[in-house]
Motif scaffolding. Sequence first.
Motif, mmCIF file in Angstrom:
data_model
loop_
_atom_site.group_PDB
_atom_site.id
_atom_site.type_symbol
_atom_site.label_atom_id
_atom_site.label_comp_id
_atom_site.label_asym_id
_atom_site.label_seq_id
_atom_site.Cartn_x
_atom_site.Cartn_y
_atom_site.Cartn_z
ATOM 1 N N SER A 1 0.022 -10.337 6.785
ATOM 2 C CA SER A 1 0.434 -8.941 6.227
ATOM 3 C C SER A 1 1.403 -8.425 7.115
ATOM 4 N N GLY A 2 2.177 -7.306 6.708
ATOM 5 C CA GLY A 2 3.366 -6.592 7.258
ATOM 6 C C GLY A 2 2.881 -5.540 8.080
ATOM 7 N N GLY A 3 3.896 -4.803 8.485
ATOM 8 C CA GLY A 3 3.747 -3.583 9.264
ATOM 9 C C GLY A 3 4.220 -4.075 10.793
ATOM 10 N N GLY A 4 5.181 -3.127 11.148
ATOM 11 C CA GLY A 4 5.936 -3.600 12.544
ATOM 12 C C GLY A 4 5.100 -3.579 13.814
ATOM 13 N N ILE A 5 4.248 -2.692 14.173
ATOM 14 C CA ILE A 5 3.357 -2.939 15.256
ATOM 15 C C ILE A 5 2.206 -3.870 14.677
ATOM 16 N N ARG A 6 1.741 -4.641 15.613
ATOM 17 C CA ARG A 6 0.527 -5.701 15.478
ATOM 18 C C ARG A 6 -0.594 -5.328 15.936
ATOM 19 N N ASN A 7 -1.662 -6.012 15.227
ATOM 20 C CA ASN A 7 -3.062 -5.896 15.772
ATOM 21 C C ASN A 7 -3.574 -4.373 16.180
ATOM 22 N N PHE B 1 -7.767 -10.199 1.149
ATOM 23 C CA PHE B 1 -6.326 -9.755 1.794
ATOM 24 C C PHE B 1 -6.592 -9.764 3.407
ATOM 25 N N ASP B 2 -5.394 -9.677 3.960
ATOM 26 C CA ASP B 2 -5.148 -9.451 5.336
ATOM 27 C C ASP B 2 -5.118 -7.956 5.281
ATOM 28 N N PRO B 3 -5.661 -7.307 6.062
ATOM 29 C CA PRO B 3 -5.325 -5.709 6.319
ATOM 30 C C PRO B 3 -3.844 -5.497 6.912
ATOM 31 N N SER B 4 -3.638 -4.221 6.842
ATOM 32 C CA SER B 4 -2.319 -4.039 7.572
ATOM 33 C C SER B 4 -2.283 -4.333 8.943
ATOM 34 N N PHE B 5 -0.862 -4.688 9.373
ATOM 35 C CA PHE B 5 -0.828 -5.153 10.744
ATOM 36 C C PHE B 5 -1.254 -6.230 11.161
ATOM 37 N N ALA C 1 -5.589 -1.204 14.122
ATOM 38 C CA ALA C 1 -6.405 -0.702 13.061
ATOM 39 C C ALA C 1 -6.232 0.953 12.759
ATOM 40 N N SER C 2 -6.715 1.191 11.681
ATOM 41 C CA SER C 2 -6.733 2.580 11.364
ATOM 42 C C SER C 2 -7.717 3.188 10.220
ATOM 43 N N PRO C 3 -8.606 3.833 10.291
ATOM 44 C CA PRO C 3 -9.578 4.138 9.423
ATOM 45 C C PRO C 3 -8.915 4.569 8.177
ATOM 46 N N ASP C 4 -7.810 5.277 8.131
ATOM 47 C CA ASP C 4 -7.054 5.915 7.126
ATOM 48 C C ASP C 4 -6.334 4.617 6.257
ATOM 49 N N ILE C 5 -5.627 3.939 6.950
ATOM 50 C CA ILE C 5 -4.822 2.973 6.446
ATOM 51 C C ILE C 5 -5.533 1.634 6.099
ATOM 52 N N ASN C 6 -6.702 1.467 6.551
ATOM 53 C CA ASN C 6 -7.491 0.311 6.425
ATOM 54 C C ASN C 6 -8.184 0.516 5.055
ATOM 55 N N THR C 7 -8.581 1.897 5.031
ATOM 56 C CA THR C 7 -9.063 2.304 3.730
ATOM 57 C C THR C 7 -8.097 2.122 2.453
ATOM 58 N N GLU C 8 -6.955 2.415 2.725
ATOM 59 C CA GLU C 8 -6.008 2.382 1.723
ATOM 60 C C GLU C 8 -5.665 1.111 1.314
ATOM 61 N N ASP C 9 -5.925 0.003 2.338
ATOM 62 C CA ASP C 9 -5.802 -1.247 1.653
ATOM 63 C C ASP C 9 -6.520 -1.716 0.941
ATOM 64 N N PHE C 10 -7.799 -1.358 0.698
ATOM 65 C CA PHE C 10 -8.737 -1.581 -0.369
ATOM 66 C C PHE C 10 -8.261 -1.099 -1.769
ATOM 67 N N CYS C 11 -7.805 0.323 -1.573
ATOM 68 C CA CYS C 11 -7.346 0.872 -2.794
ATOM 69 C C CYS C 11 -6.006 0.292 -3.329
ATOM 70 N N ALA C 12 -5.207 0.014 -2.367
ATOM 71 C CA ALA C 12 -3.980 -0.834 -2.787
ATOM 72 C C ALA C 12 -4.418 -2.233 -3.443
ATOM 73 N N ALA C 13 -5.519 -2.877 -3.065
ATOM 74 C CA ALA C 13 -5.569 -4.014 -3.581
ATOM 75 C C ALA C 13 -6.377 -3.791 -5.085
ATOM 76 N N ASN D 1 0.934 -1.255 -0.243
ATOM 77 C CA ASN D 1 -0.027 -0.086 0.083
ATOM 78 C C ASN D 1 0.936 1.283 -0.002
ATOM 79 N N ARG D 2 0.200 2.407 -0.279
ATOM 80 C CA ARG D 2 0.970 3.502 -0.154
ATOM 81 C C ARG D 2 1.834 4.093 1.072
ATOM 82 N N TYR D 3 1.495 3.286 2.018
ATOM 83 C CA TYR D 3 2.252 3.694 3.318
ATOM 84 C C TYR D 3 3.267 2.612 3.551
ATOM 85 N N GLY D 4 3.603 1.828 2.522
ATOM 86 C CA GLY D 4 4.774 1.215 2.466
ATOM 87 C C GLY D 4 4.382 -0.178 3.365
ATOM 88 N N VAL D 5 3.436 -0.470 3.559
ATOM 89 C CA VAL D 5 2.874 -1.888 4.243
ATOM 90 C C VAL D 5 2.742 -2.913 3.168
#
Length: 357
Positions: free
Chosen positions: A126-132, A118-122, A134-146, A64-68
């Motif tokens: 899926s990747g992302g350093g912090i686990r478990n 797909f598995d959402p960020s974190f 959620a984010s309204p922005d990043i998880n919306t971006e996950d769909f757009c990245a898909a 995605n555009r946040y590098g995850v």
Amino acid sequence: MKTRRNLLISTGAALAANAVAAVITPAAAKETVMKKEVLTLGTAWDKVFPRSEKVGHRKVTFMNRYGVTLAADLYTPKGATGRLAAVACAGPFGAVKEQSSGLYAQELAERGFVALAFDPSFTGESGGGIRNVASPDINTEDFCAAVDFLTTLENVDANRIGVLGICGFGGMGLNAAAMDTRIRATVTMTMYDMSRVNANGYFDAMDADARYALREQLCAQRTADAKAGKAAPAPGLPEKLTGEEPQFVKDYWDYYKTKRGFHARGINSNGNWNTTSSLSFMTMPLLAYSSEIRNAVLIIHGEKAHSRYFSEDAFKRLTGDNKELVIIPGANHVDLYDRKDVIPFDRIEAFLKQYLA
């Protein structure tokens, strides 16, 4: 003579353009290059549903555009030729692609679509350093990245892509549709508005004072997390039921904690969200621009679901004659996770074929 309103708009546009020009000059402009995380993905079939011999399946990754880097299962109808319509699937909130979203994706592939679960960020694989978290922005971006990923596939028609979101990712999918005009059709199943429930509580029972008190509690937890160097887990589903729980908790438990839907990587099955995850949802409304969605939307919910009001209220904000609300008689919230005798797949297929034609 320009009206005051037009003058303000033109002045604002000029200021914005000047601000951008001041920051981005030809000499300073540089291409942003993000390094993709390397994920270790399992190869065994570890879904909670049986494998279909009618579709092909493979693991894929995309960023995605946040590098995850996101991990996904790609399902393709066997024997299909040409460029096909495609659907990106995610949810429920706290689930992984081996659960409901994978079941939906495989079923859609059987019906002629390229489908990506797909598995959402974190979360999950899926990747992302912090686990478990959620984010309204990043998880919306996950769909757009898909959607980004699907446009790169040779067997996908980039002009015929939709999304399907389940539970909390129904709201995320709807938010993505408000932003991403490439999403030609959106399906939400048993949708949660995660911003609303975090900010207002169930059935909007939380007032401003209670919300402020909750923010104080969560911000104090951030301080404690910073000192501890790790995020504190939020309460999850109980390991055993006492019988005193609300019915919807019993319903969730019956899916996530039993053979029916348990998966070791699923947060709701075997883990906990971070306590402070809810902070961002409390001040970032997911569906603020849903009234501006011009492409088609199908909202499906169970009649007996505790969460039904999220879908009904979201539907009221939609505009246009290509929007539809379907209430499934007798169904509770989790019936639409996996009960193929209850999920209206024929209705979903007809909708997608109409608007992804």
